[in-house]
Design a protein around this motif. Structure first.
Motif, short mmCIF file in Angstrom:
data_model
loop_
_atom_site.label_atom_id
_atom_site.label_comp_id
_atom_site.label_asym_id
_atom_site.label_seq_id
_atom_site.Cartn_x
_atom_site.Cartn_y
_atom_site.Cartn_z
N ALA A 72 0.79 -1.23 0.00
CA ALA A 72 0.00 0.00 0.00
C ALA A 72 0.82 1.28 0.00
N ARG A 73 2.13 1.18 -0.11
CA ARG A 73 2.95 2.38 -0.14
C ARG A 73 3.76 2.40 -1.44
N PRO A 74 3.94 3.60 -2.02
CA PRO A 74 4.76 3.71 -3.23
C PRO A 74 6.24 3.58 -2.89
N THR A 75 7.01 3.14 -3.85
CA THR A 75 8.44 2.89 -3.61
C THR A 75 9.27 3.38 -4.78
N ALA A 76 10.56 3.50 -4.52
CA ALA A 76 11.56 3.73 -5.57
C ALA A 76 12.69 2.75 -5.31
N GLU A 77 13.01 1.92 -6.29
CA GLU A 77 14.06 0.91 -6.12
C GLU A 77 15.08 1.01 -7.23
N VAL A 78 16.35 0.97 -6.84
CA VAL A 78 17.42 0.89 -7.83
C VAL A 78 17.51 -0.54 -8.31
N ASN A 79 17.29 -0.76 -9.60
CA ASN A 79 17.32 -2.11 -10.17
C ASN A 79 18.67 -2.48 -10.74
N GLY A 80 19.46 -1.48 -11.06
CA GLY A 80 20.79 -1.75 -11.59
C GLY A 80 21.56 -0.45 -11.68
N ILE A 81 22.87 -0.55 -11.50
CA ILE A 81 23.70 0.66 -11.51
C ILE A 81 25.08 0.29 -12.01
N GLY A 82 25.69 1.18 -12.79
CA GLY A 82 27.02 0.88 -13.29
C GLY A 82 27.66 2.07 -13.98
N GLY A 83 28.94 1.96 -14.21
CA GLY A 83 29.68 2.99 -14.91
C GLY A 83 31.17 2.82 -14.67
N GLY A 84 31.97 3.18 -15.65
CA GLY A 84 33.40 3.08 -15.47
C GLY A 84 33.93 1.66 -15.56
N TYR A 85 35.13 1.47 -15.06
CA TYR A 85 35.83 0.20 -15.20
C TYR A 85 35.26 -0.84 -14.25
N GLN A 86 34.95 -2.04 -14.75
CA GLN A 86 34.36 -3.11 -13.95
C GLN A 86 35.22 -4.37 -13.94
N GLY A 87 36.37 -4.35 -14.57
CA GLY A 87 37.17 -5.56 -14.69
C GLY A 87 38.08 -5.79 -13.50
N ALA A 88 38.93 -6.81 -13.61
CA ALA A 88 39.86 -7.14 -12.54
C ALA A 88 40.94 -6.06 -12.42
N GLY A 89 41.47 -5.92 -11.20
CA GLY A 89 42.51 -4.94 -10.97
C GLY A 89 41.98 -3.52 -11.03
N SER A 90 42.86 -2.57 -11.28
CA SER A 90 42.46 -1.17 -11.27
C SER A 90 42.68 -0.54 -12.63
N LYS A 91 41.91 0.50 -12.85
CA LYS A 91 42.08 1.31 -14.05
C LYS A 91 41.72 2.72 -13.64
N THR A 92 42.69 3.54 -13.40
CA THR A 92 42.49 4.85 -12.78
C THR A 92 41.99 5.86 -13.79
N ILE A 93 40.65 5.89 -13.90
CA ILE A 93 40.02 6.77 -14.88
C ILE A 93 38.92 7.59 -14.23
N ILE A 94 38.53 8.63 -14.92
CA ILE A 94 37.23 9.26 -14.72
C ILE A 94 36.37 8.76 -15.88
N PRO A 95 35.31 7.99 -15.59
CA PRO A 95 34.53 7.41 -16.68
C PRO A 95 33.77 8.48 -17.45
N SER A 96 33.49 8.15 -18.68
CA SER A 96 32.75 9.10 -19.51
C SER A 96 31.26 9.09 -19.22
N SER A 97 30.75 7.99 -18.62
CA SER A 97 29.32 7.92 -18.37
C SER A 97 29.03 6.96 -17.21
N ALA A 98 27.83 7.05 -16.70
CA ALA A 98 27.34 6.14 -15.66
C ALA A 98 25.83 6.03 -15.81
N LEU A 99 25.27 4.89 -15.41
CA LEU A 99 23.86 4.61 -15.68
C LEU A 99 23.19 3.96 -14.49
N VAL A 100 21.92 4.29 -14.28
CA VAL A 100 21.12 3.65 -13.24
C VAL A 100 19.74 3.35 -13.80
N LYS A 101 19.18 2.21 -13.40
CA LYS A 101 17.81 1.84 -13.73
C LYS A 101 16.99 1.87 -12.44
#
Length: 464
Positions: A303-332
């Motif tokens: 009976a109450r409205p909600t807001a839920e983050v279903n997915g979120i991402g942006g930038g480097y996601q692989g193993a180790g590090s990659k020191t960047i400022i990503p060009s984009s980021a996304l949320v659903k």
């Protein structure tokens, strides 16, 4: 002792039990999987099977309605009473994908009866719950001596519900003159559990969006540029963090405009349900309950409205590090809506809010999917009381009330046809909708038959 209409219904149902289950098993053998193109022919075959069976049941009008996707089935049985109200039953004949290797103990499209249950894809969702109306209307006639139902009875059984009903609203709008009704019965729902018969009084609506933030034209070195240019991933994290306040309320201005608050009676009725939070958490695979302050878990979900983050991402996601400022980021994000909320208003409120959250130097894109409206039937509505009485006659006990936290096409029927939506279902959580070994409890399925048999007379009296 002379027979009563209720005992006639029960006797008639039992006498026809075997043939009814044999017919249901034959329908379940048709793999009407709307999501898989290789089953397009099977979905059509399912529609043709149901149309023919409804004709055998006694419906003088049965039609297959084409859509750009899978076909729907329409049937109509006018009452002989000139002032009879009209009732439309909604359900669906398509099913979820299923294969033995998914974990089924038997072939999902070769139904088996074991320990008082019928196992097979669609047994509960939704062929079984559509099909109980065929025996129900015949039991209604047997108990009342009628040759036609006490209401003008219509059925609309769609073929794409398991694929998101992409063409359903357009179909209802196109055929609304044929679908005119005083009430809609949705038999694509369930009860609290095997021993607690309940009637659902509403479903939440749904609005979904995707938000993407853009910073530099490409990923850039965080050492050379970090701290001196805006980072879209950081901006997105701040936006998501600002979605709720400290009390768990959605912090978007205007989001709660129009919300129909729970009444004290509804809160009391919810509290009557045998809810065990520890058990619920185990089902949710969660370690703790959370949400808007001041509301119980069931109130939050129903009976109450909600807001839920279903997915979120942006930038480097692989193993180790990659020191960047990503060009984009996304949320659903998905927003569950309750009675009184207008999806168009909510979408505009979200757009306005996002604009205030995005910092200078960051561009954004926001896109919404088609929204689903919420639907709610007040507890004192005569049609809801008729459903409750019919179910009480079948089960012989007090009927409690629930709502559904999810969303479905029922709201389109309410919105386009301007008729109240009532939910009548006998499925229980253990039936395993969309899961391996889906089943339906046969005793409950026959209680659905009895409820359907009682319902038409109850609605005829309530809606005059």
């Amino acid at each position: 002792m002379s027979e009563t209409p209720d005992s006639v219904v029960r006797t008639y149902t039992e006498q026809h039990r075997t043939a009814f289950l044999d017919d249901l098993a034959a329908w379940l053998r048709i793999p009407s999987v709307s999501a898989q193109p290789e089953h397009d022919g099977d979905v059509r075959r399912s529609a043709e099977w149901l149309s023919a069976k409804l004709g055998e049941t006694g419906f003088p009008v049965t039609e297959i309605w084409e859509t750009p996707g899978a076909p729907a089935v329409f049937a109509e049985w006018p009452s002989h009473d000139p002032d009879a109200p009209t009732v439309l039953v909604y359900g669906h004949h398509d099913v979820q994908p299923a294969a033995r290797e998914d974990g089924w103990d038997t072939d999902p499209f070769e139904p088996v009866i074991r320990d008082g249950r019928m196992y097979g894809r669609g047994a509960a969702d939704d062929k079984g719950q559509v099909f109980f109306h065929t025996l129900g209307v015949r039991a209604h006639l047997a108990a009342t001596g009628r040759t036609a139902p006490a209401v003008n009875l219509k059925l609309l059984i769609e073929g794409e519900e398991e694929s998101g009903s992409p063409h359903f609203r357009a179909l209802v709008e196109e055929r609304c003159a044929r679908l005119t009704t005083d009430a809609v019965i949705v038999s694509d729902t369930g009860m609290w559990d095997e021993t607690t018969p309940t009637v659902c009084t509403g479903m939440r609506g749904l609005a979904e969006c995707e938000i993407e933030l853009y910073g530099p034209e490409q990923d850039i070195h965080s050492g050379s540029f970090g701290g001196a240019v805006p980072n879209p991933a950081t901006a997105l994290a701040r936006l998501v963090a600002a979605l709720h306040d400290a009390d768990g309320r959605v912090a978007i201005p205007g989001f709660y405009d129009g919300v129909t608050d729970l009444t004290d009676t509804e809160r009391r009725l919810f509290a009557e349900l045998p809810f065990d939070e520890a058990t619920w958490l185990r089902t949710a695979k969660s370690r703790a309950a959370s949400g808007e302050a001041g509301y119980s878990t069931l109130e939050r979900v129903w009976a109450r409205p909600t807001a839920e983050v279903n997915g979120i991402g942006g930038g480097y996601q692989g193993a180790g590090s990659k020191t960047i400022i990503p060009s984009s980021a996304l949320v659903k994000i998905s927003f569950r809506l309750v009675a009184g909320q207008d999806p168009d208003h909510v979408q505009q409120a979200v757009r306005n809010w996002v604009e205030t959250q995005v910092p200078a130097g960051v561009r954004y894109r926001i896109a919404f999917s088609p929204a689903t409206r919420p639907c709610l039937t007040p507890l004192d509505h005569p049609a809801l009381q008729a459903v409750t009485r019919a179910m009480g006659r079948a089960f012989g006990r007090k009927i409690l009330f629930t709502r559904e936290g999810g969303s479905g096409p029922a709201a389109d029927l309410q919105d386009v046809l301007g008729a109240p939506v009532l939910f009548l279902g006998i499925s229980v959580p253990s039936d395993g909708w969309h899961a391996p070994n889906e089943k339906v409890e046969l005793d409950l399925l026959l209680k659905g038959v009895e409820t359907s048999a009682h319902l038409w007379g109850e609605l005829a009296a309530a809606l005059r």
